[in-house]
Design an enzyme around this catalytic site. Structure first.
Site, PDB file in Angstrom:
ATOM      1  CG  HIS A  25      -5.666 -50.144   4.116  1.00 24.51           C
ATOM      2  ND1 HIS A  25      -6.034 -49.719   2.745  1.00 24.51           N
ATOM      3  CD2 HIS A  25      -5.845 -51.753   4.203  1.00 24.51           C
ATOM      4  CE1 HIS A  25      -6.397 -51.013   2.137  1.00 24.51           C
ATOM      5  NE2 HIS A  25      -6.563 -51.791   3.273  1.00 24.51           N
TER       6      HIS A  25
ATOM      7  CG  ASP B 190      -7.787 -55.404   4.570  1.00 24.70           C
ATOM      8  OD1 ASP B 190      -8.174 -56.280   3.954  1.00 24.70           O
ATOM      9  OD2 ASP B 190      -7.628 -54.301   3.992  1.00 24.70           O
TER      10      ASP B 190
ATOM     11  CD  GLU C  71      -9.789 -56.039  -1.787  1.00 28.70           C
ATOM     12  OE1 GLU C  71     -10.835 -55.636  -1.592  1.00 28.70           O
ATOM     13  OE2 GLU C  71      -8.638 -55.579  -1.422  1.00 28.70           O
ATOM     14  CD  GLU C  72      -5.989 -54.252   0.306  1.00 26.82           C
ATOM     15  OE1 GLU C  72      -6.489 -52.943  -0.159  1.00 26.82           O
ATOM     16  OE2 GLU C  72      -6.474 -54.734   1.278  1.00 26.82           O
TER      17      GLU C  72
ATOM     18  CG  ASP D 174     -15.078 -60.857  -0.212  1.00 22.37           C
ATOM     19  OD1 ASP D 174     -13.932 -61.456   0.470  1.00 22.37           O
ATOM     20  OD2 ASP D 174     -14.794 -59.980  -1.086  1.00 22.37           O
TER      21      ASP D 174
ATOM     22  CG  ASP E 230      -3.756 -58.338  -2.407  1.00 23.86           C
ATOM     23  OD1 ASP E 230      -4.929 -59.114  -2.398  1.00 23.86           O
ATOM     24  OD2 ASP E 230      -4.069 -57.151  -2.774  1.00 23.86           O
TER      25      ASP E 230
ATOM     26  CG  HIS F  46      -7.739 -59.301  -0.199  1.00 25.73           C
ATOM     27  ND1 HIS F  46      -6.735 -58.911   0.493  1.00 25.73           N
ATOM     28  CD2 HIS F  46      -8.791 -58.655   0.523  1.00 25.73           C
ATOM     29  CE1 HIS F  46      -6.990 -57.955   1.344  1.00 25.73           C
ATOM     30  NE2 HIS F  46      -8.485 -58.027   1.562  1.00 25.73           N
TER      31      HIS F  46
HETATM   32 ZN    ZN Z   1      -9.413 -56.435   2.396  1.00 22.87          ZN
END
Ligand code: ZN
Length: 485
Positions: A458, A152, A186-187, A213, A122, A120
């Site tokens: 995150h 991430d 995705e987030e 993935d 984003d 992803h």
């Molecule tokens: Zn991720």
């Protein structure tokens, strides 16, 4: 001899036989035979770091609200095109919903089913507060690339592209057609990105032999009783996800003359009851498979219990559940209360009070099971409604396939002294959408994160070690060669 004594001897005999059976099983469970030939390859990790740093500087933050600026995604596409010229020169490029990206690089053999690498684009937001560096500065220092998305998952996205770009630089064209599918939300929900990409694939009759993935993790074996080895876990499935709103309704009124029970009291009771009445723990098939694969490498005590996981589950479940919340969540559906609402004013008893519970559904259970359990626990007075964007647990991908074996071998070739095992992934990824278009979906993140670095995902001061990034590039270079050449 009286009957009681005979029964006692019989019981002791059965226990003895079972014990013997379990001991023999433990003794014959041995680590995998033979050593995989290591694969070595020189990569310019500083080049990879430079590309990752530039990628972090483009703030492709998930659009949570309509009208959020998504133009950074377009700049990100241009950036990828500039840095991976050999891929883009061959790729058929499709943009889905404005910002999601599909790249198709045709292989020499049209009869082979294509393979797909996901990532992803984003990243979650990052306010500068608390960061030691600019979260979108892409700063390179002390052997790390810093910034939001450096873990991430721009590092993995970049490494997966580098893998093919390097093969193309060597003049090697793939046999199998390769797809890269990069979603852009995705987030959030994955609906605008991954879900729409899959709709496009279905419409165009595109099916994959495999999808790979992010997801599985690499960790120090010492943390789980495996001495001097690291563990690499491949997620073969993921838990389901649902939010439920519990609402209590009663007479409201002035807070100076409260009745015996208010809607707030009722919702508080419901929260308490649900938090203290969990759904049962189970060892799902992939969880058992994980323990059985890892057991031969563990210390004798752990090995005994985990080799016999099918017979000793009743004892293991509560023990493992108490040791660590992470282990607990691999065994059961979890309830996490996240939002509570009562009155708007401190002196008004509200008519309605509500609580939102985030539920992660265990493999083998469904949203229907969850709803039934919740209604039984909270009773008829509480209204339970399912909120949007829910999904059941994913199917479980097989581990007796050529793809899985190749994935394991590729990990062992690049990451020596790693034990590889399948496991049920407890969070959510874009790959859950892809089961309908793929023979197998596997989640693996080729980065070793210590406890400190795990917290940065995150969180504050997210960073990617350059050494590890170089290794991830080598891994993808080898994986793509093994799967698609
Ligand atoms: Zn991720």
């Amino acid at each position: 001899m009286n009957v009681g004594l005979i029964v006692l001897y019989c019981i002791l005999g059965v226990i003895g036989a079972l014990l013997l059976f379990m001991i023999v099983r433990t003794l014959i469970a041995r680590p995998k035979k033979g050593k995989t030939e290591p694969f070595t390859f020189e990569v310019d990790k500083d080049e990879a770091a430079r590309v990752l740093s530039g990628a972090v500087r483009i703030p492709t933050v998930t659009a949570y609200n309509e009208g959020d600026d998504q133009t950074p995604f377009l700049r990100f596409h241009e950036y990828l095109e500039k840095n991976f010229p050999l891929i883009f020169a061959r790729a058929e490029k499709t943009v889905v919903n404005g910002y999601s990206l599909i790249l198709k690089i045709s292989g020499k053999d049209p009869d082979l089913m294509p393979g797909c690498f996901l990532a992803h684009q984003d990243v979650v937001p990052a306010a500068a507060d608390g960061w030691e560096v600019d979260p979108f500065g892409g700063e390179v220092k002390d052997g790390y690339v810093y910034g939001r998305g450096s873990q991430d998952m721009k590092s993995q996205l970049i490494a997966s592209l580098f893998g093919l770009e390097l093969l193309l630089r060597e003049g090697k064209e793939p046999t199998r057609t390769i797809y890269y599918c990069f979603g852009h939300d995705e987030e959030f929900t994955g609906k605008e990105g991954a879900k729409s990409i899959v709709e496009y694939l279905v419409k165009n009759n595109i099916r994959f032999e495999f999808v790979i993935d992010e997801g599985g993790t690499m960790l120090d074996g010492n943390l789980i009783g495996i001495k001097n080895k690291y563990v690499a876990l491949i997620g073969t499935c993921e838990k389901g996800y649902a939010d439920y709103k519990l609402t209590a309704t009663r007479d409201g009124g002035h807070a100076s003359a409260p009745k015996k029970k208010s809607s707030v009291d009722e919702i508080a009771e419901a929260v308490y009851d649900l938090a203290h009445t969990p759904m049962k723990r189970t060892f799902s098939k992939p969880l058992k498979e994980m323990y059985r694969t890892l057991a031969p490498y563990m210390n004798p005590l752990y090995k005994f219990f985990l080799v016999n996981v099918d017979l000793l589950g009743w004892l293991l479940k509560p023990v493992l559940g108490l040791i660590n919340p992470l282990l607990n969540s691999t065994m059961r559906t979890t309830f996490a209360f996240t939002q509570l609402q009562g009155s708007d004013a401190p002196n008004v008893i509200p008519v309605k009070a509500s609580a939102v519970v985030n539920v992660r559904i265990n493999i083998g259970e469904t949203r229907e099971d969850v709803l039934k359990h919740m209604k039984k626990v909270v009773g008829k007075k509480i209204e339970v409604s399912e909120l949007e964007d829910t999904f059941d647990p994913s199917p479980v991908s097989l581990t007796n396939t050529e793809t899985y074996a190749t994935l394991v071998r590729s990990i062992e070739e690049v990451y020596e002294d790693f034990v590889v095992a399948p496991y049920p992934f407890i969070a959510a990824t874009d790959s859950k959408w892809y089961y309908t278009v793929s023979n197998g979906v596997y989640r693996f993140t080729p980065f070793v994160y210590g406890l400190d670095d795990q917290k940065r995902i995150h969180g504050l001061n997210e960073r990617c070690e350059i050494e590890g990034l170089g290794r991830a590039v080598v891994f993808y270079r080898r994986l793509i060669e093994n799967l698609c050449y």
